[in-house]
Design a protein around this motif. Structure first.
Motif, PDB file in Angstrom:
ATOM      1  N   VAL A   1       0.796  -0.962   0.348  1.00  0.00           N
ATOM      2  CA  VAL A   1       0.213  -0.126   0.137  1.00  0.00           C
ATOM      3  C   VAL A   1       0.536   1.307  -0.128  1.00  0.00           C
ATOM      4  CG1 VAL A   1      -1.909   0.996   1.461  1.00  0.00           C
ATOM      5  CG2 VAL A   1      -1.611  -1.009   1.098  1.00  0.00           C
ATOM      6  N   LEU A   2       1.276   1.750  -1.181  1.00  0.00           N
ATOM      7  CA  LEU A   2       1.639   3.375  -1.318  1.00  0.00           C
ATOM      8  C   LEU A   2       0.330   4.439  -1.017  1.00  0.00           C
ATOM      9  CD1 LEU A   2       3.435   1.938  -4.366  1.00  0.00           C
ATOM     10  CD2 LEU A   2       4.527   1.563  -1.871  1.00  0.00           C
ATOM     11  N   GLU A   3       0.326   4.473   0.094  1.00  0.00           N
ATOM     12  CA  GLU A   3      -0.767   5.676  -0.322  1.00  0.00           C
ATOM     13  C   GLU A   3      -0.546   6.339   1.176  1.00  0.00           C
ATOM     14  OE1 GLU A   3      -4.379   4.378   0.388  1.00  0.00           O
ATOM     15  OE2 GLU A   3      -5.084   3.960  -1.326  1.00  0.00           O
ATOM     16  N   THR A   4       0.069   5.792   1.940  1.00  0.00           N
ATOM     17  CA  THR A   4       1.302   6.109   3.370  1.00  0.00           C
ATOM     18  C   THR A   4       2.937   5.764   3.626  1.00  0.00           C
ATOM     19  OG1 THR A   4       0.797   4.069   4.839  1.00  0.00           O
ATOM     20  CG2 THR A   4      -1.358   6.104   4.706  1.00  0.00           C
ATOM     21  N   ARG A   5       3.170   6.623   3.891  1.00  0.00           N
ATOM     22  CA  ARG A   5       4.773   6.045   4.644  1.00  0.00           C
ATOM     23  C   ARG A   5       4.860   4.368   5.319  1.00  0.00           C
ATOM     24  NH1 ARG A   5       9.376   6.485   7.427  1.00  0.00           N
ATOM     25  NH2 ARG A   5      11.137   7.730   5.793  1.00  0.00           N
ATOM     26  N   ALA A   6       3.670   4.551   5.915  1.00  0.00           N
ATOM     27  CA  ALA A   6       3.700   3.696   6.989  1.00  0.00           C
ATOM     28  C   ALA A   6       3.582   1.937   6.166  1.00  0.00           C
ATOM     29  CB  ALA A   6       3.129   3.664   8.443  1.00  0.00           C
ATOM     30  N   GLY A   7       2.442   2.282   5.484  1.00  0.00           N
ATOM     31  CA  GLY A   7       2.268   1.625   4.436  1.00  0.00           C
ATOM     32  C   GLY A   7       3.629   0.519   2.912  1.00  0.00           C
ATOM     33  N   ALA A   8       4.266   1.436   3.143  1.00  0.00           N
ATOM     34  CA  ALA A   8       5.121   1.726   2.338  1.00  0.00           C
ATOM     35  C   ALA A   8       6.667   0.825   2.805  1.00  0.00           C
ATOM     36  CB  ALA A   8       5.985   2.672   1.009  1.00  0.00           C
ATOM     37  N   LEU A   9       6.506   1.440   3.968  1.00  0.00           N
ATOM     38  CA  LEU A   9       7.566   0.757   4.807  1.00  0.00           C
ATOM     39  C   LEU A   9       7.609  -0.744   5.352  1.00  0.00           C
ATOM     40  CD1 LEU A   9       8.606   3.477   7.198  1.00  0.00           C
ATOM     41  CD2 LEU A   9       9.498   3.421   4.188  1.00  0.00           C
TER      42      LEU A   9
ATOM     43  N   GLY B   1       5.484  -2.472   3.144  1.00  0.00           N
ATOM     44  CA  GLY B   1       5.385  -3.537   2.517  1.00  0.00           C
ATOM     45  C   GLY B   1       3.781  -5.043   2.435  1.00  0.00           C
ATOM     46  N   GLY B   2       4.843  -5.505   1.770  1.00  0.00           N
ATOM     47  CA  GLY B   2       3.409  -7.101   1.602  1.00  0.00           C
ATOM     48  C   GLY B   2       4.267  -8.327   2.165  1.00  0.00           C
ATOM     49  N   LEU B   3       4.097  -9.183   1.442  1.00  0.00           N
ATOM     50  CA  LEU B   3       4.594 -10.783   0.947  1.00  0.00           C
ATOM     51  C   LEU B   3       5.460 -10.223   0.731  1.00  0.00           C
ATOM     52  CD1 LEU B   3       1.472 -12.955   0.128  1.00  0.00           C
ATOM     53  CD2 LEU B   3       2.232 -12.293   2.555  1.00  0.00           C
ATOM     54  N   SER B   4       6.103  -9.790  -0.452  1.00  0.00           N
ATOM     55  CA  SER B   4       8.205  -9.657  -0.721  1.00  0.00           C
ATOM     56  C   SER B   4       8.442  -8.700  -0.260  1.00  0.00           C
ATOM     57  CB  SER B   4       7.472  -9.387  -2.192  1.00  0.00           C
ATOM     58  OG  SER B   4       6.838 -10.261  -3.043  1.00  0.00           O
ATOM     59  N   GLY B   5       8.335  -7.950   1.176  1.00  0.00           N
ATOM     60  CA  GLY B   5       9.139  -7.525   1.828  1.00  0.00           C
ATOM     61  C   GLY B   5       8.176  -5.979   1.388  1.00  0.00           C
ATOM     62  N   PRO B   6       9.221  -4.990   2.757  1.00  0.00           N
ATOM     63  CA  PRO B   6       9.259  -3.365   2.149  1.00  0.00           C
ATOM     64  C   PRO B   6       9.201  -2.349   0.784  1.00  0.00           C
ATOM     65  CG  PRO B   6      10.774  -3.923   3.329  1.00  0.00           C
ATOM     66  CD  PRO B   6      10.260  -5.126   3.193  1.00  0.00           C
ATOM     67  N   ALA B   7       8.155  -1.733   0.364  1.00  0.00           N
ATOM     68  CA  ALA B   7       8.630  -1.476  -0.722  1.00  0.00           C
ATOM     69  C   ALA B   7       9.242  -0.069  -0.886  1.00  0.00           C
ATOM     70  CB  ALA B   7       6.342  -0.762  -1.324  1.00  0.00           C
ATOM     71  N   LEU B   8       9.383   0.842   0.616  1.00  0.00           N
ATOM     72  CA  LEU B   8      10.847   1.632   0.155  1.00  0.00           C
ATOM     73  C   LEU B   8      11.521   0.867   1.360  1.00  0.00           C
ATOM     74  CD1 LEU B   8       8.620   5.232   0.443  1.00  0.00           C
ATOM     75  CD2 LEU B   8      10.219   4.128  -1.776  1.00  0.00           C
ATOM     76  N   VAL B   9      13.168   1.389   1.381  1.00  0.00           N
ATOM     77  CA  VAL B   9      13.793   1.264   1.899  1.00  0.00           C
ATOM     78  C   VAL B   9      14.694   2.636   2.411  1.00  0.00           C
ATOM     79  CG1 VAL B   9      15.860   0.216   3.393  1.00  0.00           C
ATOM     80  CG2 VAL B   9      14.472  -1.232   1.955  1.00  0.00           C
ATOM     81  N   PRO B  10      14.081   3.529   3.454  1.00  0.00           N
ATOM     82  CA  PRO B  10      14.743   5.345   3.310  1.00  0.00           C
ATOM     83  C   PRO B  10      15.964   5.091   3.247  1.00  0.00           C
ATOM     84  CG  PRO B  10      13.121   4.889   4.976  1.00  0.00           C
ATOM     85  CD  PRO B  10      13.115   3.069   4.184  1.00  0.00           C
ATOM     86  N   GLY B  11      17.152   5.341   2.225  1.00  0.00           N
ATOM     87  CA  GLY B  11      18.659   5.294   2.369  1.00  0.00           C
ATOM     88  C   GLY B  11      18.976   4.163   1.612  1.00  0.00           C
ATOM     89  N   ASP B  12      18.518   3.766   1.147  1.00  0.00           N
ATOM     90  CA  ASP B  12      18.523   3.088  -0.054  1.00  0.00           C
ATOM     91  C   ASP B  12      18.185   2.384  -1.240  1.00  0.00           C
ATOM     92  OD1 ASP B  12      20.146   0.217  -0.936  1.00  0.00           O
ATOM     93  OD2 ASP B  12      19.719  -0.848   0.838  1.00  0.00           O
ATOM     94  N   ALA B  13      18.128   2.612  -2.179  1.00  0.00           N
ATOM     95  CA  ALA B  13      17.326   2.534  -3.268  1.00  0.00           C
ATOM     96  C   ALA B  13      17.093   1.352  -4.161  1.00  0.00           C
ATOM     97  CB  ALA B  13      17.704   4.066  -4.402  1.00  0.00           C
TER      98      ALA B  13
ATOM     99  N   ALA C   1      11.552  11.220   2.563  1.00  0.00           N
ATOM    100  CA  ALA C   1      10.230  12.328   3.568  1.00  0.00           C
ATOM    101  C   ALA C   1       9.492  12.186   2.792  1.00  0.00           C
ATOM    102  CB  ALA C   1      10.866  13.424   3.657  1.00  0.00           C
ATOM    103  N   TRP C   2       8.122  12.088   3.555  1.00  0.00           N
ATOM    104  CA  TRP C   2       6.223  11.776   3.136  1.00  0.00           C
ATOM    105  C   TRP C   2       5.824  13.259   2.870  1.00  0.00           C
ATOM    106  CZ3 TRP C   2       6.064   7.105   0.943  1.00  0.00           C
ATOM    107  CH2 TRP C   2       4.935   7.244   0.658  1.00  0.00           C
ATOM    108  N   GLU C   3       6.670  14.686   2.842  1.00  0.00           N
ATOM    109  CA  GLU C   3       5.682  15.533   2.932  1.00  0.00           C
ATOM    110  C   GLU C   3       5.468  15.860   1.582  1.00  0.00           C
ATOM    111  OE1 GLU C   3       8.543  15.493   4.033  1.00  0.00           O
ATOM    112  OE2 GLU C   3       8.106  15.105   6.618  1.00  0.00           O
ATOM    113  N   ASN C   4       4.185  16.556   1.458  1.00  0.00           N
ATOM    114  CA  ASN C   4       4.286  16.371   0.071  1.00  0.00           C
ATOM    115  C   ASN C   4       3.950  17.994  -0.862  1.00  0.00           C
ATOM    116  OD1 ASN C   4       2.407  16.548  -2.975  1.00  0.00           O
ATOM    117  ND2 ASN C   4       0.148  15.881  -2.208  1.00  0.00           N
TER     118      ASN C   4
END
Length: 76
Positions: A1-9, A11-23, A60-63
């Motif tokens: 779920v990419l609607e929130t930072r918490a959801g992106a961090l 992630g799902g069954l395959s792990g987090p969508a975002l790893v802050p500091g590590d693209a 950072a999650w600010e818009n």
């Protein structure tokens, strides 16, 4: 779920969508690099580089574009 930072961090069954500091470890960046996101129209190199820099800087999650902006990632 990419609607929130918490959801992106979280992630799902395959792990987090975002790893802050590590693209390189971020699944979202991998999908963008592979041309899978956004669907139907790969991002320009400058846009991909900007997203990678954003993740490497901590994701950072600010818009900065304003709350009324409709983002492709939130469209059905």
């Amino acid at each position: 779920v990419l609607e929130t930072r918490a959801g992106a961090l979280r992630g799902g069954l395959s792990g987090p969508a975002l790893v802050p500091g590590d693209a390189g470890s971020s699944r979202l960046i991998a999908r963008i690099r592979q041309g899978q996101m956004p669907p139907g129209r790969p991002l320009a190199e400058a846009d991909r580089a900007a997203l990678e820099a954003w993740v490497n800087a901590g994701a950072a999650w600010e818009n900065p574009l304003g709350a009324k902006r409709v983002l492709w990632s939130l469209e059905p």
